[in-house]
Scaffold this active site. Structure first.
Site, PDB file in Angstrom:
ATOM      1  N   VAL A  47       1.048  -1.633  -0.473  1.00  0.00           N
ATOM      2  CA  VAL A  47      -0.194  -0.039  -0.118  1.00  0.00           C
ATOM      3  C   VAL A  47       0.954   1.079   0.178  1.00  0.00           C
ATOM      4  CG1 VAL A  47      -1.929  -0.954   1.338  1.00  0.00           C
ATOM      5  CG2 VAL A  47       0.119  -0.633   3.081  1.00  0.00           C
ATOM      6  N   ALA A  50      -0.837   7.353  -1.895  1.00  0.00           N
ATOM      7  CA  ALA A  50      -0.730   8.639  -2.014  1.00  0.00           C
ATOM      8  C   ALA A  50      -0.028   9.456  -0.973  1.00  0.00           C
ATOM      9  CB  ALA A  50      -2.568   8.902  -1.209  1.00  0.00           C
ATOM     10  N   LYS A  78      -3.191  14.471  -7.597  1.00  0.00           N
ATOM     11  CA  LYS A  78      -4.077  15.071  -5.951  1.00  0.00           C
ATOM     12  C   LYS A  78      -4.203  16.330  -5.914  1.00  0.00           C
ATOM     13  CE  LYS A  78      -3.148  13.850  -1.503  1.00  0.00           C
ATOM     14  NZ  LYS A  78      -2.773  13.388  -0.025  1.00  0.00           N
ATOM     15  N   PRO A  96      -6.779  22.115   0.530  1.00  0.00           N
ATOM     16  CA  PRO A  96      -6.023  21.420  -0.243  1.00  0.00           C
ATOM     17  C   PRO A  96      -4.743  21.836  -0.310  1.00  0.00           C
ATOM     18  CG  PRO A  96      -7.184  23.837   0.250  1.00  0.00           C
ATOM     19  CD  PRO A  96      -7.672  22.193   1.658  1.00  0.00           C
ATOM     20  N   LEU A 354       9.249   2.712   6.560  1.00  0.00           N
ATOM     21  CA  LEU A 354       8.510   2.204   7.706  1.00  0.00           C
ATOM     22  C   LEU A 354       9.189   1.305   8.546  1.00  0.00           C
ATOM     23  CD1 LEU A 354       6.127   0.183   5.581  1.00  0.00           C
ATOM     24  CD2 LEU A 354       6.166   2.435   6.614  1.00  0.00           C
ATOM     25  N   THR A 365       2.145  10.635   4.436  1.00  0.00           N
ATOM     26  CA  THR A 365       3.178  11.190   4.555  1.00  0.00           C
ATOM     27  C   THR A 365       4.368  10.031   4.714  1.00  0.00           C
ATOM     28  OG1 THR A 365       2.163  10.886   6.996  1.00  0.00           O
ATOM     29  CG2 THR A 365       2.620  13.505   6.010  1.00  0.00           C
ATOM     30  N   GLY A 366       4.166   8.954   4.330  1.00  0.00           N
ATOM     31  CA  GLY A 366       4.205   7.702   4.413  1.00  0.00           C
ATOM     32  C   GLY A 366       6.436   8.296   3.584  1.00  0.00           C
TER      33      GLY A 366
HETATM   34  P1  FAD Z   1       7.947  -2.196   2.960  1.00  0.00           P
HETATM   35  O1  FAD Z   1       6.958  -2.369   1.361  1.00  0.00           O
HETATM   36  O2  FAD Z   1       7.920  -3.488   3.275  1.00  0.00           O
HETATM   37  O3  FAD Z   1       9.613  -3.459   2.276  1.00  0.00           O
HETATM   38  C1  FAD Z   1      10.391  -3.684   2.993  1.00  0.00           C
HETATM   39  C2  FAD Z   1      10.903  -4.449   2.334  1.00  0.00           C
HETATM   40  O4  FAD Z   1      12.047  -5.155   2.953  1.00  0.00           O
HETATM   41  C3  FAD Z   1      10.476  -5.811   1.031  1.00  0.00           C
HETATM   42  O5  FAD Z   1      11.379  -5.723  -0.126  1.00  0.00           O
HETATM   43  C4  FAD Z   1      10.865  -6.856   1.422  1.00  0.00           C
HETATM   44  O6  FAD Z   1      11.175  -8.122   1.389  1.00  0.00           O
HETATM   45  C5  FAD Z   1      12.303  -6.918   2.205  1.00  0.00           C
HETATM   46  N1  FAD Z   1      12.526  -7.974   3.723  1.00  0.00           N
HETATM   47  C6  FAD Z   1      12.327  -7.796   5.299  1.00  0.00           C
HETATM   48  N2  FAD Z   1      12.884  -8.724   5.346  1.00  0.00           N
HETATM   49  C7  FAD Z   1      13.617  -8.905   4.294  1.00  0.00           C
HETATM   50  C8  FAD Z   1      14.759 -10.250   4.570  1.00  0.00           C
HETATM   51  N3  FAD Z   1      14.738 -11.072   5.567  1.00  0.00           N
HETATM   52  N4  FAD Z   1      15.634 -10.591   3.119  1.00  0.00           N
HETATM   53  C9  FAD Z   1      15.696  -9.002   2.500  1.00  0.00           C
HETATM   54  N5  FAD Z   1      14.697  -8.367   2.602  1.00  0.00           N
HETATM   55  C10 FAD Z   1      13.703  -8.381   3.306  1.00  0.00           C
HETATM   56  N6  FAD Z   1       2.715   6.409   2.394  1.00  0.00           N
HETATM   57  C11 FAD Z   1       2.472   6.911   1.512  1.00  0.00           C
HETATM   58  O7  FAD Z   1       3.248   8.188   1.420  1.00  0.00           O
HETATM   59  N7  FAD Z   1       1.058   7.264   1.531  1.00  0.00           N
HETATM   60  C12 FAD Z   1       0.061   6.158   1.684  1.00  0.00           C
HETATM   61  O8  FAD Z   1      -1.315   6.517   1.325  1.00  0.00           O
HETATM   62  C13 FAD Z   1       0.378   5.644   2.621  1.00  0.00           C
HETATM   63  N8  FAD Z   1      -0.897   4.223   2.635  1.00  0.00           N
HETATM   64  C14 FAD Z   1      -0.533   3.306   3.650  1.00  0.00           C
HETATM   65  C15 FAD Z   1      -1.394   2.687   4.349  1.00  0.00           C
HETATM   66  C16 FAD Z   1      -0.938   1.928   5.530  1.00  0.00           C
HETATM   67  C17 FAD Z   1      -2.210   0.531   5.780  1.00  0.00           C
HETATM   68  C18 FAD Z   1      -0.269   1.588   5.743  1.00  0.00           C
HETATM   69  C19 FAD Z   1       0.533   0.545   6.120  1.00  0.00           C
HETATM   70  C20 FAD Z   1       1.127   2.308   5.438  1.00  0.00           C
HETATM   71  C21 FAD Z   1       0.938   3.306   3.917  1.00  0.00           C
HETATM   72  N9  FAD Z   1       1.906   4.427   3.752  1.00  0.00           N
HETATM   73  C22 FAD Z   1       1.371   5.149   2.823  1.00  0.00           C
HETATM   74  C23 FAD Z   1       3.217   4.015   4.000  1.00  0.00           C
HETATM   75  C24 FAD Z   1       3.754   3.257   3.036  1.00  0.00           C
HETATM   76  O9  FAD Z   1       3.047   2.318   2.475  1.00  0.00           O
HETATM   77  C25 FAD Z   1       5.472   3.067   2.891  1.00  0.00           C
HETATM   78  O10 FAD Z   1       6.207   3.911   3.392  1.00  0.00           O
HETATM   79  C26 FAD Z   1       6.383   2.255   1.710  1.00  0.00           C
HETATM   80  O11 FAD Z   1       5.488   2.033   0.903  1.00  0.00           O
HETATM   81  C27 FAD Z   1       7.715   2.358   2.189  1.00  0.00           C
HETATM   82  O12 FAD Z   1       7.772   0.828   2.775  1.00  0.00           O
HETATM   83  P2  FAD Z   1       9.859   0.415   3.304  1.00  0.00           P
HETATM   84  O13 FAD Z   1       9.802   0.295   1.464  1.00  0.00           O
HETATM   85  O14 FAD Z   1       9.854   0.894   4.029  1.00  0.00           O
HETATM   86  O15 FAD Z   1       8.549  -1.077   3.523  1.00  0.00           O
END
Ligand code: FAD
Length: 547
Positions: A47, A50, A78, A96, A354, A365-366
């Site tokens: 997810v 936005a 947006k 806005p 995250l 804001t993520g």
């Molecule tokens: P993840 O997408 O979880 O990626 C983690 C990575 O680490 C993956 O590639 C996985 O394979 C890897 N990994 C994990 N463990 C291992 C391992 N042992 N070995 C090798 N690789 C590993 N942000 C916005 O800006 N707008 C939004 O509308 C928004 N909506 C959201 C709604 C929800 C419900 C949530 C929970 C979050 C939302 N966010 C939003 C936040 C956004 O989704 C995240 O900031 C963004 O996706 C970044 O995630 P990430 O890359 O940090 O983590």
């Protein structure tokens, strides 16, 4: 003499991993090797669609034009967030990407309090709400943004200050909705082609050196991977920053009660429905539902508190809210780790995404946190001595940014006049920070201004606070005495000007579907294939839009 960082290892290939790879590749000298390792067993969060208007700077910095990346990611525009059900009166309002005008030293919001309190403040003070209601594109068919003065000022500013997100003073009038997995794939192709090494493997262990810094990352099939600098993009797992380095995680669940989400992807017939250029945040019994319209589908989900709803109850409430559109669709249940790592940078490891911190996605804001984290890393980029001043300054900036957003989101619940369910009642019983309590007491008597909002950079300015308070029903009794005694002639003229301009723009701007189809047509891509869907809008382009 200190030595330069030569090898960077990014662990994780979600939005944060690939955004970091793309940005560092652009920002760092050619001799720095960047490797990204990601698991094909651990899924990305799936997810996060936005965004915040500063994202435009990210794409500009990479030299990416909208016409190139947007169609690849089913992206759309947006211009606002529409809040529904957030006040006791049940009135919707828009937040806005547009500041209030100032007339005779006072914002239009102050003048609204004096002159037009009986009318919706957002429709009176801004053009964007009407553009949203009418599903207008922020760009004319020739590509010009509807507010050219903003566009030109932004471009000027951006040329001067490419890498200083926290300093830029221009409010760009729109952000994007996009498919996060398509964006990650798009950035992956680009960065790998340009030299980033990509390894698909599981990290099984993290080896520490005698000084406590990371020495290597052990993988299932590729042995030990060593680097000078490690970037933890492993999502909520915080594999390097929390698990290996033991950095404590500071939970925000005392003030932000929502800790779970259930998400769905809903196909949308854009010819029949059009595309709304705004994110919706609709309050339900134990939280709120997001609706993010993309080109060809919408992303939706219910963010809720596990204290007030079970996953089954939340899914049932989401399905009831969506109606027949939800039939047969798979629900994705997500636990959210709300809060931040005490320090995002520890020794030779920086957490981005995250793993660094997350608050619920109420103000999108993520991805903004990711962008902020990367840009701050580039502007604090260390050498092998890892100077503690750089690390301290980075941690302060990143921490203040996330904490600032936490307080802003807390305000969304605490200041809301809604208290009709156990969840909404509980949002009024939380212990807010003394600083926020102080500000809220002040804002009962006067609207927020630059002097009274949180001064640390967190992406939100006084106008956003004022919009939210007025929309939530937390309204001062009247304008400042100086406004009450001032001549209102120029203010009334400004309100009339907003109305006239809004009318002209609503008439002349193409719809979002017309604009995006026009772009797709220019690329010769009006077919349906793979994840990319392009369809012609129903009916001809209106004459006004051609002028
Ligand atoms: P993840 O997408 O979880 O990626 C983690 C990575 O680490 C993956 O590639 C996985 O394979 C890897 N990994 C994990 N463990 C291992 C391992 N042992 N070995 C090798 N690789 C590993 N942000 C916005 O800006 N707008 C939004 O509308 C928004 N909506 C959201 C709604 C929800 C419900 C949530 C929970 C979050 C939302 N966010 C939003 C936040 C956004 O989704 C995240 O900031 C963004 O996706 C970044 O995630 P990430 O890359 O940090 O983590």
């Amino acid at each position: 003499m200190s030595k330069s960082i030569r090898n960077v290892l990014i662990v994780g290939g979600g939005t944060s991993g690939w955004m970091t790879a793309a940005y560092l590749q652009r920002a760092l000298p050619a001799g720095v090797n960047i490797t990204l390792v990601e698991s094909d067993r651990v899924p990305t969060i799936g997810v996060g669609e936005a965004t915040f208007s500063t994202i435009k700077l990210f794409f500009d910095y990479l030299g990416l034009e909208e016409r190139d990346w947007m169609p690849e990611c089913n992206a759309s525009y947006k211009m606002a967030i529409r809040f529904s059900g957030w006040n006791a009166a049940g009135r919707d309002f828009y937040h806005p990407f547009q500041r209030y005008e100032t007339v005779d030293g006072f914002s239009l919001a102050e003048w609204w309090l004096r002159l037009h309190k009986d009318k919706p403040f957002d429709q009176m003070c801004f053009s964007i709400p009407q553009l949203c209601e009418n599903k207008r594109s922020p760009r004319f068919l020739d590509g010009e943004v509807f507010d050219p003065s903003v566009q030109h000022a932004f471009q000027r500013e951006h040329i001067d200050r490419k890498n200083t997100l926290g300093d830029h003073k221009i409010q760009y009038p729109y952000a994007y909705h996009f498919d996060a997995s398509l964006l990650a794939r798009f950035l992956m192709k680009r960065t790998v082609t340009a030299g980033v090494r990509h390894i698909l493997d599981d990290v099984t262990n993290v080896g520490l050196r005698a000084d406590g810094a990371i020495g290597h990352v052990q993988t299932q099939n590729n042995g030990a991977l060593e680097a000078d600098l490690y970037i933890d993009c492993t999502g909520f797992a915080g594999l390097l920053i929390n698990k290996a380095l033991g950095t404590p995680f500071i939970s925000f669940n005392d003030t932000l009660l929502c800790d779970r989400a259930v998400a769905m992807q809903v196909p949308e017939d854009i010819e029949a429905e059009g595309i709304r250029p705004y994110t919706s945040a609709t309050a339900l019994s134990a939280g709120w539902v997001w609706n993010i319209p993309l080109y060809g589908r919408k992303g939706t989900g219910y963010v809720y508190s596990s204290r007030f709803a079970t996953p089954e109850q939340a899914e049932a409430e989401l399905r009831a809210h969506l109606g027949p559109a939800a039939e047969g669709l798979k629900a994705n249940h997500i636990r959210m780790r709300i809060g931040r790592s005490e320090n995002a940078w520890v020794k030779n490891c920086v957490a981005i995404g995250l793993s660094s911190g997350f608050v619920e996605p109420l103000e999108s804001t993520g991805i903004f946190f990711i962008q902020h984290g990367i840009e701050q890393l580039v502007s604090h980029f260390p050498d092998l001595s890892f100077n503690p001043s750089l690390i301290r300054s980075y941690n302060r900036g990143v921490g203040e940014c996330i904490d600032g957003v936490r307080d802003f989101l807390t305000l969304h619940y605490y200041a809301s006049t809604r208290a009709d369910t156990p969840f909404w009642k509980a949002t009024k019983e939380i212990a807010i920070s003394p600083a926020l309590a102080d500000r809220l007491a002040l804002w009962k008597h006067r609207l927020p201004d630059a002097m009274s909002v949180n001064p640390a950079y967190h992406g939100f300015e006084a106008y956003s606070y004022s919009v939210m308070l007025l929309g939530l029903g937390y309204v001062p009794e009247g304008p400042q005495p100086a406004v009450a005694s001032a001549d209102p002639t120029r203010a009334e003229a400004a309100f009339a000007q907003v109305r006239a301009r809004t009318h002209a723009l609503t008439t002349r701007l193409p719809s979002v579907v017309e604009y995006l189809t026009h772009v797709a047509e220019a690329r010769g891509e009006l077919t349906q294939g793979g994840a990319r869907i392009y369809r012609r809008p129903a009916g001809p382009v209106p004459d006004e839009a051609r002028s």
